[in-house]
Design a protein around this motif. Structure first.
Motif, PDB file in Angstrom:
ATOM      1  N   LEU A 180      24.125 -78.868  58.433  1.00  0.00           N
ATOM      2  CA  LEU A 180      24.581 -80.098  59.048  1.00  0.00           C
ATOM      3  C   LEU A 180      23.954 -80.096  60.252  1.00  0.00           C
ATOM      4  CD1 LEU A 180      28.203 -79.928  57.888  1.00  0.00           C
ATOM      5  CD2 LEU A 180      26.673 -81.522  56.959  1.00  0.00           C
ATOM      6  N   ILE A 181      23.586 -79.018  60.922  1.00  0.00           N
ATOM      7  CA  ILE A 181      22.864 -78.901  62.163  1.00  0.00           C
ATOM      8  C   ILE A 181      21.532 -79.275  61.997  1.00  0.00           C
ATOM      9  CG2 ILE A 181      22.752 -77.334  64.308  1.00  0.00           C
ATOM     10  CD1 ILE A 181      25.673 -78.230  63.725  1.00  0.00           C
ATOM     11  N   CYS A 182      20.796 -78.636  61.405  1.00  0.00           N
ATOM     12  CA  CYS A 182      19.171 -78.431  61.396  1.00  0.00           C
ATOM     13  C   CYS A 182      18.754 -79.203  60.125  1.00  0.00           C
ATOM     14  CB  CYS A 182      18.401 -77.357  61.375  1.00  0.00           C
ATOM     15  SG  CYS A 182      19.016 -76.334  60.026  1.00  0.00           S
ATOM     16  N   HIS A 183      19.530 -79.732  59.254  1.00  0.00           N
ATOM     17  CA  HIS A 183      19.216 -80.575  57.879  1.00  0.00           C
ATOM     18  C   HIS A 183      18.455 -79.740  57.063  1.00  0.00           C
ATOM     19  CE1 HIS A 183      21.508 -83.893  59.831  1.00  0.00           C
ATOM     20  NE2 HIS A 183      20.792 -83.573  60.937  1.00  0.00           N
ATOM     21  N   GLY A 184      18.491 -78.535  57.110  1.00  0.00           N
ATOM     22  CA  GLY A 184      17.490 -77.601  56.237  1.00  0.00           C
ATOM     23  C   GLY A 184      16.386 -76.963  56.726  1.00  0.00           C
ATOM     24  N   GLU A 185      16.005 -77.321  58.115  1.00  0.00           N
ATOM     25  CA  GLU A 185      14.888 -76.804  58.921  1.00  0.00           C
ATOM     26  C   GLU A 185      15.142 -75.295  58.820  1.00  0.00           C
ATOM     27  OE1 GLU A 185      12.047 -78.597  59.548  1.00  0.00           O
ATOM     28  OE2 GLU A 185      13.081 -80.019  58.483  1.00  0.00           O
ATOM     29  N   GLY A 186      16.390 -74.808  59.309  1.00  0.00           N
ATOM     30  CA  GLY A 186      16.547 -73.349  59.374  1.00  0.00           C
ATOM     31  C   GLY A 186      17.214 -73.280  61.091  1.00  0.00           C
ATOM     32  N   CYS A 187      18.222 -72.849  61.142  1.00  0.00           N
ATOM     33  CA  CYS A 187      18.688 -72.713  62.783  1.00  0.00           C
ATOM     34  C   CYS A 187      19.716 -71.328  62.705  1.00  0.00           C
ATOM     35  CB  CYS A 187      19.434 -73.935  63.099  1.00  0.00           C
ATOM     36  SG  CYS A 187      20.896 -74.195  62.199  1.00  0.00           S
ATOM     37  N   ALA A 188      20.099 -71.165  63.819  1.00  0.00           N
ATOM     38  CA  ALA A 188      21.249 -70.118  64.099  1.00  0.00           C
ATOM     39  C   ALA A 188      22.488 -70.364  63.336  1.00  0.00           C
ATOM     40  CB  ALA A 188      21.461 -69.911  65.737  1.00  0.00           C
ATOM     41  N   VAL A 189      22.951 -71.463  62.801  1.00  0.00           N
ATOM     42  CA  VAL A 189      24.389 -71.741  62.228  1.00  0.00           C
ATOM     43  C   VAL A 189      24.150 -71.422  61.036  1.00  0.00           C
ATOM     44  CG1 VAL A 189      26.039 -73.391  61.809  1.00  0.00           C
ATOM     45  CG2 VAL A 189      25.152 -73.433  63.913  1.00  0.00           C
ATOM     46  N   CYS A 190      23.085 -71.753  60.213  1.00  0.00           N
ATOM     47  CA  CYS A 190      22.932 -71.536  58.987  1.00  0.00           C
ATOM     48  C   CYS A 190      21.852 -70.288  58.694  1.00  0.00           C
ATOM     49  CB  CYS A 190      21.940 -72.636  58.150  1.00  0.00           C
ATOM     50  SG  CYS A 190      20.351 -73.068  58.673  1.00  0.00           S
ATOM     51  N   LYS A 191      21.925 -69.522  59.940  1.00  0.00           N
ATOM     52  CA  LYS A 191      21.052 -68.070  59.606  1.00  0.00           C
ATOM     53  C   LYS A 191      19.694 -68.121  59.113  1.00  0.00           C
ATOM     54  CE  LYS A 191      25.088 -65.114  59.583  1.00  0.00           C
ATOM     55  NZ  LYS A 191      26.223 -65.671  58.760  1.00  0.00           N
ATOM     56  N   ARG A 192      19.119 -69.417  59.509  1.00  0.00           N
ATOM     57  CA  ARG A 192      17.651 -69.761  59.008  1.00  0.00           C
ATOM     58  C   ARG A 192      17.215 -69.898  57.422  1.00  0.00           C
ATOM     59  NH1 ARG A 192      15.657 -70.508  63.222  1.00  0.00           N
ATOM     60  NH2 ARG A 192      16.361 -69.403  65.023  1.00  0.00           N
ATOM     61  N   THR A 193      18.573 -70.166  56.830  1.00  0.00           N
ATOM     62  CA  THR A 193      18.457 -70.462  55.284  1.00  0.00           C
ATOM     63  C   THR A 193      18.315 -71.934  55.139  1.00  0.00           C
ATOM     64  OG1 THR A 193      20.777 -70.408  55.065  1.00  0.00           O
ATOM     65  CG2 THR A 193      19.790 -68.395  54.816  1.00  0.00           C
ATOM     66  N   GLY A 194      18.833 -72.713  56.008  1.00  0.00           N
ATOM     67  CA  GLY A 194      18.668 -74.141  55.585  1.00  0.00           C
ATOM     68  C   GLY A 194      20.198 -74.613  54.964  1.00  0.00           C
ATOM     69  N   TRP A 195      20.838 -73.608  54.455  1.00  0.00           N
ATOM     70  CA  TRP A 195      22.015 -73.922  53.559  1.00  0.00           C
ATOM     71  C   TRP A 195      23.261 -73.404  54.291  1.00  0.00           C
ATOM     72  CZ3 TRP A 195      21.493 -77.246  49.666  1.00  0.00           C
ATOM     73  CH2 TRP A 195      20.129 -77.492  49.018  1.00  0.00           C
ATOM     74  N   LEU A 196      24.587 -74.282  54.206  1.00  0.00           N
ATOM     75  CA  LEU A 196      25.919 -73.478  54.547  1.00  0.00           C
ATOM     76  C   LEU A 196      26.678 -73.603  53.264  1.00  0.00           C
ATOM     77  CD1 LEU A 196      26.376 -75.940  57.711  1.00  0.00           C
ATOM     78  CD2 LEU A 196      25.848 -73.571  57.652  1.00  0.00           C
ATOM     79  N   GLU A 197      27.341 -72.320  52.874  1.00  0.00           N
ATOM     80  CA  GLU A 197      28.295 -71.987  52.006  1.00  0.00           C
ATOM     81  C   GLU A 197      29.683 -72.821  52.416  1.00  0.00           C
ATOM     82  OE1 GLU A 197      28.925 -67.925  51.011  1.00  0.00           O
ATOM     83  OE2 GLU A 197      30.870 -68.712  50.470  1.00  0.00           O
ATOM     84  N   ILE A 198      29.970 -73.896  51.552  1.00  0.00           N
ATOM     85  CA  ILE A 198      31.359 -74.613  51.774  1.00  0.00           C
ATOM     86  C   ILE A 198      32.208 -74.086  50.872  1.00  0.00           C
ATOM     87  CG2 ILE A 198      30.239 -76.459  52.904  1.00  0.00           C
ATOM     88  CD1 ILE A 198      31.204 -78.131  50.656  1.00  0.00           C
ATOM     89  N   LEU A 199      32.284 -73.616  49.587  1.00  0.00           N
ATOM     90  CA  LEU A 199      33.298 -73.447  48.616  1.00  0.00           C
ATOM     91  C   LEU A 199      32.869 -72.530  47.590  1.00  0.00           C
ATOM     92  CD1 LEU A 199      32.937 -75.483  45.961  1.00  0.00           C
ATOM     93  CD2 LEU A 199      33.622 -77.240  47.639  1.00  0.00           C
ATOM     94  N   GLY A 200      33.759 -71.876  46.862  1.00  0.00           N
ATOM     95  CA  GLY A 200      33.975 -71.109  45.407  1.00  0.00           C
ATOM     96  C   GLY A 200      34.699 -72.080  44.730  1.00  0.00           C
ATOM     97  N   CYS A 201      34.125 -71.825  43.431  1.00  0.00           N
ATOM     98  CA  CYS A 201      34.879 -72.686  42.405  1.00  0.00           C
ATOM     99  C   CYS A 201      34.483 -72.005  41.103  1.00  0.00           C
ATOM    100  CB  CYS A 201      34.004 -74.060  42.319  1.00  0.00           C
ATOM    101  SG  CYS A 201      32.465 -74.151  42.204  1.00  0.00           S
ATOM    102  N   GLY A 202      34.816 -72.595  39.746  1.00  0.00           N
ATOM    103  CA  GLY A 202      34.594 -72.059  38.603  1.00  0.00           C
ATOM    104  C   GLY A 202      35.412 -72.621  37.469  1.00  0.00           C
ATOM    105  N   MET A 203      35.178 -72.201  36.264  1.00  0.00           N
ATOM    106  CA  MET A 203      36.127 -72.597  35.111  1.00  0.00           C
ATOM    107  C   MET A 203      37.302 -71.376  35.138  1.00  0.00           C
ATOM    108  SD  MET A 203      34.592 -75.130  34.317  1.00  0.00           S
ATOM    109  CE  MET A 203      35.789 -75.569  32.881  1.00  0.00           C
ATOM    110  N   VAL A 204      38.582 -71.951  34.937  1.00  0.00           N
ATOM    111  CA  VAL A 204      39.902 -70.953  35.266  1.00  0.00           C
ATOM    112  C   VAL A 204      39.595 -70.061  33.983  1.00  0.00           C
ATOM    113  CG1 VAL A 204      42.318 -70.820  35.002  1.00  0.00           C
ATOM    114  CG2 VAL A 204      41.291 -73.088  36.202  1.00  0.00           C
ATOM    115  N   HIS A 205      39.822 -68.813  34.404  1.00  0.00           N
ATOM    116  CA  HIS A 205      39.558 -67.697  33.340  1.00  0.00           C
ATOM    117  C   HIS A 205      40.836 -67.968  32.399  1.00  0.00           C
ATOM    118  CE1 HIS A 205      39.069 -63.669  31.781  1.00  0.00           C
ATOM    119  NE2 HIS A 205      38.231 -63.562  32.600  1.00  0.00           N
TER     120      HIS A 205
END
Ligand code: 2NL
Length: 342
Positions: free
Chosen positions: A263-288
């Motif tokens: 949300l900071i660099c819009h995918g360009e890579g910055c310190a907040v996303c550790k240069r990956t361009g992506w932010l992890e926001i949640l975990g999910c799945g099908m209930v075991h």
């Protein structure tokens, strides 16, 4: 009796002739005449030696004397500017202190916004206990007896009963609702959770989470993806890019993590996303299936998806807060700054 009356007359003279100066002499006067071992007390103690037929007359004289002694004391005190001067100095025409209006806590503003998005999709809100037993926090969730999350280093145990913990996620509330046996079930569970972490600018030993759960016949991974896609579009705008990565949780199978474009660099890579361009926001799945079975739900008839996300990190991003500890310090200079998300 005669002797006592003479004594009283002498004390009266003494009182009348005592000059009313200084606070020290006022206190000396009070002790001498009105103290617990003072003259007035002692004279009253003489009452028992006065013949019965004279008690009434003596009592009247004594009371009169007591009033004289007390009256002098009160006048003297007032003259010195004691309590009564304070009362006189209150100006009742002055305006009163103003009361400041409270504001919503940024964590609650953020949580309420997330909740309202899921409410619109038909999820109702459920809450549960922060002190939880081992079954609802770990075992029912298919978290093995020797899983590291159960370690004393990671979980706060209740000293008086080691079967109890401070919940480490809000999944306990979803387990409790599944156990009620009313299906389909579609809930979000917001709340405070605890982990035995060292407190720093980035992490705290308590924080907030929201988890979601949807159980019905024929719920699929496609339903999960579309639900979460709708959520991030409502939260971060229609053109937000997302990606799913395979992951692992003991309570879901398959499991995934969802990233949004930074949300900071819009995918360009910055310190907040550790240069990956992506932010992890949640975990999910099908209930075991084991989790469903643990809650007496038939995994051959029902399927479901679940997800969980932290609140502090995205709230810090949204509001530009650089220290997680600010959330729990109750400093009004911090708290006053937040307004609802629209
Ligand atoms: C994360 C990951 C997750 C769940 C939470 C869940 C709850 C029940 C059954 C199955 Cl009762 N799953 N919750 C599932 C996947 C991920 O949270 O990173 N949270 C901050």
């Amino acid at each position: 009796m005669e002797q006592l009356l003479q004594q009283i007359a002498a004390y009266k003279l003494e009182i009348e002739n005592t000059p009313t100066n200084g606070a020290d002499s006022l206190e000396a006067y009070r002790i001498k005449f009105l103290g617990t071992k003072g003259i007035v007390k002692n004279l009253f103690a003489e009452m028992k030696n006065v013949p019965a037929d004279q008690k009434k007359e003596f009592g009247q004289v004594l009371n009169e004397f007591k009033q004289l002694a007390e009256g002098k004391y009160e006048n003297w005190k007032e003259q010195l500017g004691g309590g009564s001067q304070k009362a006189a100095s209150i100006d009742v025409t002055l305006p009163g202190d103003s009361l400041t209006l409270g504001t919503r806590h940024p964590i609650n503003l953020f949580l309420n916004h997330v909740i309202s998005i899921f409410n619109r999709l038909g999820f109702s809100t459920a809450e549960g206990p922060e002190i939880e037993d081992d079954w609802h926090n770990f075992t029912a969730l298919n978290i093995a007896e020797n899983h590291p999350a159960r370690d004393m280093q990671d979980t706060f145990y209740i000293q008086q009963n080691p079967d109890w913990v401070l919940r480490t996620h809000t999944s306990n509330t979803q387990i409790r609702n599944m156990e009620k046996g009313v299906l389909p079930l579609r809930i979000v569970c917001p709340g405070r959770v605890y982990r035995n972490e060292t407190i720093s600018a980035r992490s705290h030993c308590f924080f907030h989470q929201i988890e979601g759960l949807y159980i019905d016949e024929n719920v699929s991974f496609a339903d999960l993806k579309q639900t979460l896609y709708f959520f991030v579009q409502e939260m971060y705008g229609k053109d937000i890019k997302i990606r799913f990565r395979p992951s692992y949780f003991p309570f879901t199978e398959p499991s995934a993590e969802m990233d949004v474009q930074c949300l900071i660099c819009h995918g360009e890579g910055c310190a907040v996303c550790k240069r990956t361009g992506w932010l992890e926001i949640l975990g999910c799945g099908m209930v075991h299936p084991k989790v469903l079975e643990n809650c007496k739900i038939d995994p051959n008839k029902y399927t479901g998806f679940a997800f969980g996300m932290g609140i502090e990190r995205p709230a810090m991003l949204k509001y530009g807060i650089n220290d997680i500890r600010l959330f729990s310090e109750n400093d009004v200079r911090f708290l006053n700054q937040f307004t609802p998300i629209t």
